[in-house]
Motif scaffolding. Structure first.
Motif, PDB file in Angstrom:
ATOM      1  N   LEU A 129       0.861  -1.187   0.000  1.00 26.93           N
ATOM      2  CA  LEU A 129       0.000   0.000   0.000  1.00 26.93           C
ATOM      3  C   LEU A 129       0.890   1.226   0.000  1.00 26.93           C
ATOM      4  O   LEU A 129       2.030   1.179   0.430  1.00 26.93           O
ATOM      5  N   GLY A 130       0.346   2.331  -0.439  1.00 27.80           N
ATOM      6  CA  GLY A 130       1.100   3.570  -0.395  1.00 27.80           C
ATOM      7  C   GLY A 130       1.582   3.974  -1.773  1.00 27.80           C
ATOM      8  O   GLY A 130       1.124   3.476  -2.790  1.00 27.80           O
ATOM      9  N   GLY A 131       2.564   4.854  -1.753  1.00 22.97           N
ATOM     10  CA  GLY A 131       3.066   5.441  -2.991  1.00 22.97           C
ATOM     11  C   GLY A 131       4.040   4.554  -3.722  1.00 22.97           C
ATOM     12  O   GLY A 131       3.857   3.353  -3.873  1.00 22.97           O
ATOM     13  N   ALA A 132       5.111   5.155  -4.142  1.00 21.68           N
ATOM     14  CA  ALA A 132       6.132   4.481  -4.943  1.00 21.68           C
ATOM     15  C   ALA A 132       6.810   3.378  -4.154  1.00 21.68           C
ATOM     16  O   ALA A 132       6.766   3.362  -2.927  1.00 21.68           O
ATOM     17  N   PRO A 133       7.458   2.428  -4.861  1.00 20.41           N
ATOM     18  CA  PRO A 133       8.148   1.344  -4.167  1.00 20.41           C
ATOM     19  C   PRO A 133       9.192   1.827  -3.170  1.00 20.41           C
ATOM     20  O   PRO A 133       9.469   1.170  -2.197  1.00 20.41           O
ATOM     21  N   ASP A 134       9.777   2.998  -3.424  1.00 18.28           N
ATOM     22  CA  ASP A 134      10.776   3.524  -2.498  1.00 18.28           C
ATOM     23  C   ASP A 134      10.174   4.565  -1.560  1.00 18.28           C
ATOM     24  O   ASP A 134      10.854   5.472  -1.108  1.00 18.28           O
ATOM     25  N   ALA A 135       8.875   4.414  -1.248  1.00 22.44           N
ATOM     26  CA  ALA A 135       8.164   5.387  -0.412  1.00 22.44           C
ATOM     27  C   ALA A 135       8.804   5.522   0.962  1.00 22.44           C
ATOM     28  O   ALA A 135       8.816   6.601   1.536  1.00 22.44           O
ATOM     29  N   THR A 136       9.333   4.439   1.505  1.00 20.67           N
ATOM     30  CA  THR A 136       9.948   4.503   2.826  1.00 20.67           C
ATOM     31  C   THR A 136      11.090   5.508   2.835  1.00 20.67           C
ATOM     32  O   THR A 136      11.202   6.324   3.738  1.00 20.67           O
ATOM     33  N   ALA A 137      11.934   5.486   1.814  1.00 23.13           N
ATOM     34  CA  ALA A 137      13.053   6.433   1.734  1.00 23.13           C
ATOM     35  C   ALA A 137      12.539   7.851   1.531  1.00 23.13           C
ATOM     36  O   ALA A 137      13.039   8.794   2.134  1.00 23.13           O
ATOM     37  N   ALA A 138      11.508   7.999   0.694  1.00 20.91           N
ATOM     38  CA  ALA A 138      10.958   9.321   0.429  1.00 20.91           C
ATOM     39  C   ALA A 138      10.277   9.899   1.661  1.00 20.91           C
ATOM     40  O   ALA A 138      10.241  11.116   1.843  1.00 20.91           O
ATOM     41  N   ASP A 139       9.721   9.037   2.505  1.00 25.27           N
ATOM     42  CA  ASP A 139       9.009   9.488   3.693  1.00 25.27           C
ATOM     43  C   ASP A 139       9.934   9.806   4.859  1.00 25.27           C
ATOM     44  O   ASP A 139       9.491  10.392   5.848  1.00 25.27           O
ATOM     45  N   ALA A 140      11.194   9.426   4.781  1.00 20.87           N
ATOM     46  CA  ALA A 140      12.116   9.579   5.909  1.00 20.87           C
ATOM     47  C   ALA A 140      12.166  11.004   6.468  1.00 20.87           C
ATOM     48  O   ALA A 140      12.075  11.178   7.688  1.00 20.87           O
ATOM     49  N   PRO A 141      12.290  12.044   5.645  1.00 15.77           N
ATOM     50  CA  PRO A 141      12.323  13.406   6.206  1.00 15.77           C
ATOM     51  C   PRO A 141      11.027  13.762   6.929  1.00 15.77           C
ATOM     52  O   PRO A 141      11.054  14.384   7.993  1.00 15.77           O
ATOM     53  N   LEU A 142       9.892  13.360   6.358  1.00 17.33           N
ATOM     54  CA  LEU A 142       8.608  13.646   7.000  1.00 17.33           C
ATOM     55  C   LEU A 142       8.478  12.883   8.311  1.00 17.33           C
ATOM     56  O   LEU A 142       7.967  13.416   9.299  1.00 17.33           O
ATOM     57  N   ARG A 143       8.926  11.644   8.318  1.00 17.50           N
ATOM     58  CA  ARG A 143       8.881  10.831   9.529  1.00 17.50           C
ATOM     59  C   ARG A 143       9.712  11.479  10.635  1.00 17.50           C
ATOM     60  O   ARG A 143       9.293  11.541  11.786  1.00 17.50           O
ATOM     61  N   THR A 144      10.877  11.995  10.272  1.00 11.71           N
ATOM     62  CA  THR A 144      11.744  12.659  11.241  1.00 11.71           C
ATOM     63  C   THR A 144      11.072  13.904  11.808  1.00 11.71           C
ATOM     64  O   THR A 144      11.069  14.123  13.019  1.00 11.71           O
ATOM     65  N   GLU A 145      10.464  14.702  10.923  1.00 12.23           N
ATOM     66  CA  GLU A 145       9.753  15.904  11.381  1.00 12.23           C
ATOM     67  C   GLU A 145       8.595  15.539  12.298  1.00 12.23           C
ATOM     68  O   GLU A 145       8.372  16.195  13.320  1.00 12.23           O
TER      69      GLU A 145
END
Length: 160
Positions: A87-103
């Protein structure tokens, strides 16, 4: 030898008011969105979930059937229940979400330091999501303008 289950542990909150099987469905979907579960991973067996959570095996099976109905998992006779798709966005969504997760983690720490309880943070976050995405929730929020049922505005709460 049976395939090893993915590293997902279901946590059941009996006081939440959410049906137990729905908690399993929601937690599975969250694990899929966060990349904890990926296509091909095996979910814990009903027996493993029952041993870990002390819930009825039929409840686990109901949750797994719902996930299968949604096309997220598939049961393989004698092997277990396996993730079919993410589920979710692109296959590399975890890497793309990292800055948002940190914030978000930083914001959650600030909220806790400010004295907000977990439920307060959840309500605030839901209010902001509702006002941002224009959705309706089941916790008394009307979702049209970010105000709760008492008329208090939650617009801009994310900046507090």
């Amino acid at each position: 030898m049976a395939p090893e289950s993915a590293a997902v542990e279901f946590r059941i909150d009996r006081r939440s008011g959410v049906a137990t099987y729905l908690q399993i469905v929601q937690q599975t979907k969250q694990a899929l969105r966060l990349g904890v579960l990926e296509p091909g991973d095996r979910l814990p067996t009903a027996r493993e979930v029952v041993e870990a959570t002390a819930i009825n095996p039929n409840t686990v099976l109901k949750a797994y059937r719902e996930l299968e109905r949604e096309g997220l998992v598939e049961a393989r006779r004698g092997l277990g229940t396996f993730v079919r798709r993410a589920l979710g966005g692109a296959p590399d969504a975890t890497a793309a979400d990292a800055p948002l997760r940190t914030e978000l983690a930083d914001w959650a720490r600030r909220a806790r330091a400010a004295g907000l309880e977990r439920d307060d943070v959840g309500a605030l976050f839901t209010a902001v999501l509702d006002s941002t995405y224009g959705t309706y929730s089941t916790n008394g929020m009307n979702g049209t303008n970010g105000a709760d049922s008492a008329g208090r505005s939650h617009e801009g709460d994310q900046e507090r």
